[in-house]
Scaffold this motif. Structure first.
Motif, mmCIF file in Angstrom:
data_model
loop_
_atom_site.group_PDB
_atom_site.id
_atom_site.type_symbol
_atom_site.label_atom_id
_atom_site.label_comp_id
_atom_site.label_asym_id
_atom_site.label_seq_id
_atom_site.Cartn_x
_atom_site.Cartn_y
_atom_site.Cartn_z
ATOM 1 N N THR A 29 54.998 23.291 43.890
ATOM 2 C CA THR A 29 54.152 22.841 42.799
ATOM 3 C C THR A 29 52.718 23.195 43.143
ATOM 4 O O THR A 29 52.280 23.015 44.287
ATOM 5 C CB THR A 29 54.280 21.314 42.607
ATOM 6 O OG1 THR A 29 55.637 21.003 42.358
ATOM 7 C CG2 THR A 29 53.429 20.842 41.443
ATOM 8 N N LEU A 30 51.988 23.697 42.162
ATOM 9 C CA LEU A 30 50.601 24.116 42.361
ATOM 10 C C LEU A 30 49.710 23.291 41.440
ATOM 11 O O LEU A 30 49.965 23.207 40.239
ATOM 12 C CB LEU A 30 50.467 25.606 42.031
ATOM 13 C CG LEU A 30 49.085 26.214 42.129
ATOM 14 C CD1 LEU A 30 48.602 26.217 43.572
ATOM 15 C CD2 LEU A 30 49.108 27.633 41.587
ATOM 16 N N THR A 31 48.672 22.683 42.006
ATOM 17 C CA THR A 31 47.745 21.859 41.244
ATOM 18 C C THR A 31 46.316 22.263 41.577
ATOM 19 O O THR A 31 45.996 22.468 42.751
ATOM 20 C CB THR A 31 47.932 20.358 41.596
ATOM 21 O OG1 THR A 31 49.312 20.017 41.505
ATOM 22 C CG2 THR A 31 47.121 19.477 40.678
ATOM 23 N N GLU A 32 45.468 22.372 40.553
ATOM 24 C CA GLU A 32 44.046 22.597 40.789
ATOM 25 C C GLU A 32 43.421 21.246 41.098
ATOM 26 O O GLU A 32 43.592 20.287 40.342
ATOM 27 C CB GLU A 32 43.391 23.210 39.560
ATOM 28 C CG GLU A 32 43.853 24.620 39.287
ATOM 29 C CD GLU A 32 43.165 25.246 38.088
ATOM 30 O OE1 GLU A 32 42.108 24.736 37.649
ATOM 31 O OE2 GLU A 32 43.698 26.232 37.575
ATOM 32 N N VAL A 33 42.720 21.157 42.217
ATOM 33 C CA VAL A 33 42.105 19.905 42.644
ATOM 34 C C VAL A 33 40.637 20.129 42.957
ATOM 35 O O VAL A 33 40.190 21.258 43.162
ATOM 36 C CB VAL A 33 42.833 19.297 43.867
ATOM 37 C CG1 VAL A 33 44.253 18.911 43.526
ATOM 38 C CG2 VAL A 33 42.811 20.246 45.055
ATOM 39 N N LYS A 34 39.881 19.053 42.999
ATOM 40 C CA LYS A 34 38.476 19.081 43.396
ATOM 41 C C LYS A 34 38.301 18.039 44.486
ATOM 42 O O LYS A 34 38.910 16.978 44.446
ATOM 43 C CB LYS A 34 37.570 18.750 42.216
ATOM 44 C CG LYS A 34 37.644 19.755 41.098
ATOM 45 C CD LYS A 34 36.765 19.329 39.950
ATOM 46 C CE LYS A 34 36.914 20.311 38.793
ATOM 47 N NZ LYS A 34 36.108 19.899 37.641
ATOM 48 N N GLY A 35 37.458 18.343 45.431
ATOM 49 C CA GLY A 35 37.244 17.404 46.520
ATOM 50 C C GLY A 35 35.827 17.480 47.041
ATOM 51 O O GLY A 35 34.979 18.203 46.525
ATOM 52 N N PHE A 36 35.617 16.720 48.076
ATOM 53 C CA PHE A 36 34.313 16.676 48.721
ATOM 54 C C PHE A 36 34.572 16.615 50.210
ATOM 55 O O PHE A 36 35.334 15.763 50.676
ATOM 56 C CB PHE A 36 33.544 15.430 48.252
ATOM 57 C CG PHE A 36 32.123 15.414 48.703
ATOM 58 C CD1 PHE A 36 31.161 16.147 48.036
ATOM 59 C CD2 PHE A 36 31.750 14.677 49.806
ATOM 60 C CE1 PHE A 36 29.847 16.134 48.439
ATOM 61 C CE2 PHE A 36 30.431 14.662 50.229
ATOM 62 C CZ PHE A 36 29.484 15.388 49.539
ATOM 63 N N GLY A 37 33.998 17.543 50.949
ATOM 64 C CA GLY A 37 34.292 17.594 52.375
ATOM 65 C C GLY A 37 33.086 18.007 53.189
ATOM 66 O O GLY A 37 31.943 17.812 52.790
#
Length: 112
Positions: A29-37
């Motif tokens: 499964t492929l999901t577009e995600v956003k994060g902060f690192g």
């Protein structure tokens, strides 16, 4: 059985997909995600102007696999996804108690 979650760079997706296909992992499964690192966001260029984004756009791969394939999958993702720069991503592994294929009722490894 294991569930592997890999957060990867968008630019490395095709290389990782190909590396996984070489070891017969063709379903995920492929999901577009956003994060902060650690990168603290990215600079985006739009029509010649540079904008600072507070988030980092990435892709998340979710893979269900037999325990025996775990090391090969992790190796494929890390070797194909590594750029050597901050922000290459993370891989997390979880134990899976049960998987059921809705269409047939198959369970566990026969369902993946």
């Amino acid at each position: 059985m294991k569930k592997i979650e890999a957060i990867i760079r968008l630019s490395r997706f095709e290389a990782i997909r190909d590396a996984l296909a070489e070891i017969d992992v063709n379903f995920f499964t492929l999901t577009e995600v956003k994060g902060f690192g650690l990168q603290r966001g990215e600079q985006l260029t739009y029509r010649g102007s540079v904008y600072d984004a507070d988030y980092i756009a990435r892709l998340q791969l979710d893979i269900l696999a037999p325990t025996e394939k775990l090391d090969a999958i992790i190796s494929a993702i890390t070797s194909a996804g590594r750029t050597g720069k901050v922000g290459d991503g993370k891989i997390t592994v979880f134990d899976v108690d049960r998987v059921v294929r809705i269409r047939t009722g198959e369970e566990d490894e026969s369902a993946i």
